[in-house]
Design an enzyme around this catalytic site. Structure first.
Site, PDB file in Angstrom:
ATOM      1  N   ASP A  17      -1.105 -45.421 -39.899  1.00  0.00           N
ATOM      2  CA  ASP A  17      -0.041 -44.301 -39.717  1.00  0.00           C
ATOM      3  C   ASP A  17       0.572 -43.571 -40.533  1.00  0.00           C
ATOM      4  O   ASP A  17       1.764 -42.953 -40.598  1.00  0.00           O
ATOM      5  CB  ASP A  17       0.670 -44.549 -38.411  1.00  0.00           C
ATOM      6  CG  ASP A  17       0.150 -45.328 -37.354  1.00  0.00           C
ATOM      7  OD1 ASP A  17      -1.072 -44.435 -37.052  1.00  0.00           O
ATOM      8  OD2 ASP A  17       0.570 -46.169 -36.841  1.00  0.00           O
ATOM      9  N   LYS A  20      -3.318 -40.638 -43.126  1.00  0.00           N
ATOM     10  CA  LYS A  20      -4.486 -40.433 -43.724  1.00  0.00           C
ATOM     11  C   LYS A  20      -5.361 -39.588 -43.313  1.00  0.00           C
ATOM     12  O   LYS A  20      -6.167 -38.858 -44.144  1.00  0.00           O
ATOM     13  CB  LYS A  20      -5.168 -42.139 -43.722  1.00  0.00           C
ATOM     14  CG  LYS A  20      -4.594 -43.105 -44.325  1.00  0.00           C
ATOM     15  CD  LYS A  20      -5.129 -44.137 -44.166  1.00  0.00           C
ATOM     16  CE  LYS A  20      -5.419 -44.962 -42.627  1.00  0.00           C
ATOM     17  NZ  LYS A  20      -3.933 -45.362 -42.004  1.00  0.00           N
ATOM     18  N   GLY A  44      -6.232 -43.954 -35.209  1.00  0.00           N
ATOM     19  CA  GLY A  44      -6.020 -42.641 -34.418  1.00  0.00           C
ATOM     20  C   GLY A  44      -5.583 -41.849 -35.671  1.00  0.00           C
ATOM     21  O   GLY A  44      -4.564 -42.042 -36.171  1.00  0.00           O
ATOM     22  N   HIS A  45      -6.470 -40.670 -35.894  1.00  0.00           N
ATOM     23  CA  HIS A  45      -6.072 -39.915 -37.043  1.00  0.00           C
ATOM     24  C   HIS A  45      -5.868 -38.464 -36.381  1.00  0.00           C
ATOM     25  O   HIS A  45      -6.724 -38.198 -36.104  1.00  0.00           O
ATOM     26  CB  HIS A  45      -7.340 -39.876 -37.925  1.00  0.00           C
ATOM     27  CG  HIS A  45      -7.394 -41.331 -38.694  1.00  0.00           C
ATOM     28  ND1 HIS A  45      -8.594 -41.744 -39.377  1.00  0.00           N
ATOM     29  CD2 HIS A  45      -6.698 -42.223 -38.992  1.00  0.00           C
ATOM     30  CE1 HIS A  45      -8.350 -43.023 -40.197  1.00  0.00           C
ATOM     31  NE2 HIS A  45      -7.267 -43.366 -39.740  1.00  0.00           N
ATOM     32  N   GLN A 227      -6.357 -48.101 -40.112  1.00  0.00           N
ATOM     33  CA  GLN A 227      -5.236 -49.027 -40.059  1.00  0.00           C
ATOM     34  C   GLN A 227      -4.431 -48.947 -41.446  1.00  0.00           C
ATOM     35  O   GLN A 227      -4.711 -47.887 -42.084  1.00  0.00           O
ATOM     36  CB  GLN A 227      -5.632 -50.444 -39.830  1.00  0.00           C
ATOM     37  CG  GLN A 227      -5.980 -50.610 -38.035  1.00  0.00           C
ATOM     38  CD  GLN A 227      -7.369 -49.934 -37.716  1.00  0.00           C
ATOM     39  OE1 GLN A 227      -8.483 -50.411 -38.425  1.00  0.00           O
ATOM     40  NE2 GLN A 227      -7.532 -48.991 -36.875  1.00  0.00           N
TER      41      GLN A 227
HETATM   42  P1  IMP Z   1      -6.346 -54.037 -32.683  1.00  0.00           P
HETATM   43  O1  IMP Z   1      -6.647 -53.564 -33.930  1.00  0.00           O
HETATM   44  O2  IMP Z   1      -6.379 -53.109 -31.511  1.00  0.00           O
HETATM   45  O3  IMP Z   1      -6.626 -55.677 -32.586  1.00  0.00           O
HETATM   46  O4  IMP Z   1      -4.592 -54.305 -32.909  1.00  0.00           O
HETATM   47  C1  IMP Z   1      -4.019 -55.469 -33.632  1.00  0.00           C
HETATM   48  C2  IMP Z   1      -2.502 -54.580 -34.478  1.00  0.00           C
HETATM   49  O5  IMP Z   1      -2.933 -53.623 -35.345  1.00  0.00           O
HETATM   50  C3  IMP Z   1      -1.616 -54.198 -33.294  1.00  0.00           C
HETATM   51  O6  IMP Z   1      -0.419 -54.609 -33.632  1.00  0.00           O
HETATM   52  C4  IMP Z   1      -1.826 -52.567 -33.386  1.00  0.00           C
HETATM   53  O7  IMP Z   1      -0.805 -52.043 -32.961  1.00  0.00           O
HETATM   54  C5  IMP Z   1      -2.402 -52.601 -34.762  1.00  0.00           C
HETATM   55  N1  IMP Z   1      -3.171 -51.355 -35.001  1.00  0.00           N
HETATM   56  C6  IMP Z   1      -4.524 -51.443 -34.881  1.00  0.00           C
HETATM   57  N2  IMP Z   1      -4.892 -49.993 -35.322  1.00  0.00           N
HETATM   58  C7  IMP Z   1      -4.160 -49.570 -35.648  1.00  0.00           C
HETATM   59  C8  IMP Z   1      -3.831 -48.159 -36.259  1.00  0.00           C
HETATM   60  O8  IMP Z   1      -4.654 -47.329 -36.427  1.00  0.00           O
HETATM   61  N3  IMP Z   1      -2.632 -47.827 -36.519  1.00  0.00           N
HETATM   62  C9  IMP Z   1      -1.582 -48.772 -36.709  1.00  0.00           C
HETATM   63  N4  IMP Z   1      -1.441 -50.023 -36.258  1.00  0.00           N
HETATM   64  C10 IMP Z   1      -2.967 -50.243 -35.660  1.00  0.00           C
HETATM   65 MG    MG Z   2      -2.980 -43.919 -36.632  1.00  0.00          MG
END
Ligand code: IMP
Ligand code: MG
Length: 443
Positions: A17, A20, A44-45, A227
């Site tokens: 977040d 990007k 989520g972009h 991420q």
């Molecule tokens: P997962 O990727 O859904 O397994 O989540 C694992 C951890 O990564 C959690 O704390 C999510 O909130 C975090 N996370 C996963 N994708 C994102 C992203 O795109 N942005 C921020 N945090 C993320």
């Molecule tokens: Mg995001």
């Protein structure tokens, strides 16, 4: 072998977040192909164009600039999300079918993976990760245990169905070990197979061959991270991480290029820090300032709708992320969110067991470090809409250049000062003289 043709990389240096999506969209003009190399629909972009918001989860952000986009080998693909996203773009007059390529080796996220994600999180109670519930962890688990269903299998539907059935049966067996959670498997499977039909029209590519053919033909490729570095499965804040390699090394395994073919690495850093889900966050603010950053920065997950915790910039983590990724240039985003603050703090180092820590390592428990701060003067005036570096408030330039250039030693090439695609200041140092560092007051 000629390794001269390289892939550039743009990735986040914090917990995701960082903004990007907007930057990939902005940079896409300079590239022919934008490629995702890891992650899935957990990303989520958000990109805002003339006030209209586009949120992309799986499709690389360059799609809004009319570029060719690739979903790489180490991505896990939920076809339901992919098709929804394609249809939404088509409805906006952005046809993408002919521009979207998918790696034959990317793995499917099955409905049962989402079901398991939910059930596993429920079983963990207090120690849960706060996953996005998109099935990411279970999909990668099955990939690594060699049970995955790869995208390329849809070229042989009988084989695809057989592998799907086997994996579903395995997942259903696993589900018995976890608490019961609501999940409408019949509806979700219907959606899944409808989406598969739609996927049959897409070009599925031999990833490494395709990427090298494009490079040989002189095409410029940008790898888009999802991420952030600190969520890397190996090098992040384990176990509070996602299930893929989000760092530059992941570009090699995700796109089938060698380390010799990594070109420029652009790191994206938010002017403050945020984290969604669980896990340690040394510079987290639990006071009104934290709430203020959350509200002004609209720090609400684009994928999950959850509020993100906010805090100050953390230099031990950033030094680590810069070194791990080989960052060449930095872009600082969302400086406008700090517009109203009188004072801004930056964690310059940690104290931990009688040691002074300047650069983090995964062996150092983040929950036990004491962050030590340096104070910066705020600028207390609106900055969105300012286009030139010279027109930004002195205190803002001072904050950005002192923190990111003087303290981290990386050239800042861009500053984002608003949510819209065009809220951007070209900060290339050659355009502006060196900033003095005398104003800083240490506390
Ligand atoms: P997962 O990727 O859904 O397994 O989540 C694992 C951890 O990564 C959690 O704390 C999510 O909130 C975090 N996370 C996963 N994708 C994102 C992203 O795109 N942005 C921020 N945090 C993320
Ligand atoms: Mg995001």
């Amino acid at each position: 072998m000629n390794y001269a043709k390289k892939v550039d990389v743009l990735l986040g240096l914090q917990w995701g977040d960082e903004g990007k999506g907007k930057l990939v969209d902005w940079f896409a003009d300079q590239y022919d192909i934008i490629a995702r190399f890891q992650g899935g629909a957990n990303a989520g972009h958000t990109i805002i164009i003339d006030g209209k918001k586009y949120i992309l989860h799986l499709i690389p952000s360059g799609v809004l600039r009319g570029k060719i986009v690739l979903i790489g080998m180490n991505v896990v693909v939920d076809p339901i999300v992919l098709v929804e996203e394609m249809k939404a773009l088509e409805a906006e007059g952005i046809p993408i079918k002919d521009r979207l390529k998918i790696s034959d080796g990317a793995n499917f996220v099955l409905p049962t993976h989402r079901w398991l994600d939910k059930a596993i999180e429920k079983s963990m109670g207090e120690s849960k990760i706060g996953s996005t519930l998109k099935g990411i962890g279970p999909a990668y688990t099955d990939k690594v245990s060699r049970n995955g269903v790869k995208i390329g299998l849809v070229n042989d539907l009988d084989e695809f169905h057989a592998r799907y059935k086997a994996l579903k049966a395995k997942n259903m067996g696993d589900l018995k070990n976890f608490p019961i959670v609501d999940f409408d498997i019949v509806t979700e499977e219907e959606k899944f197979f409808r989406a598969i039909q739609y996927l049959l029209d897409l070009e599925i590519v031999e990833t490494s061959n395709w990427v090298h053919e494009q490079l040989a033909a002189g095409k410029k490729i940008l790898a888009e991270g999802a991420q952030g570095t600190l969520l890397d499965i190996d090098w992040g804040t384990y176990p509070y991480v996602t299930s893929s390699n989000t760092c530059t090394a992941g570009v090699c395994t995700g796109l089938g290029v060698s380390p010799k073919q990594i070109g420029k690495v652009i790191g994206v850093v938010k002017a403050y820090a945020s984290r969604v889900g669980y896990g340690p966050f040394p510079t987290k603010l639990t006071d009104k300032t934290g709430e203020q950053l959350q509200t002004i920065g609209q720090e609400i997950g684009a994928t999950t709708g959850r509020k993100r915790d906010c805090g100050w910039i953390d230099l031990p983590l950033l030094r680590y992320a810069i070194r791990l990724n080989g960052v060449d240039k930095i872009i600082v985003t969302k400086v406008d969110v700090l517009d109203s603050l009188e004072t801004i703090y930056v964690c310059t180092h940690y104290e931990y067991e009688d040691r002074e820590i300047d650069i983090w390592d995964p062996a150092i428990p983040l929950s036990k470090v004491i962050p030590i701060y340096q104070e910066y003067r705020g600028w207390q005036q609106p900055t969105t809409g300012i286009k030139e570096l010279a027109m930004l408030p002195d205190a803002l330039r001072h904050y950005v250049f002192d923190v990111f250039e003087n303290q981290l030693g990386i050239e800042v090439v861009g500053i984002c000062n608003g949510a819209d695609r065009d809220d951007y200041v070209d900060a290339c140092r050659t355009l502006y003289p060196k900033i003095e560092t005398t104003e800083v007051v240490s506390t």
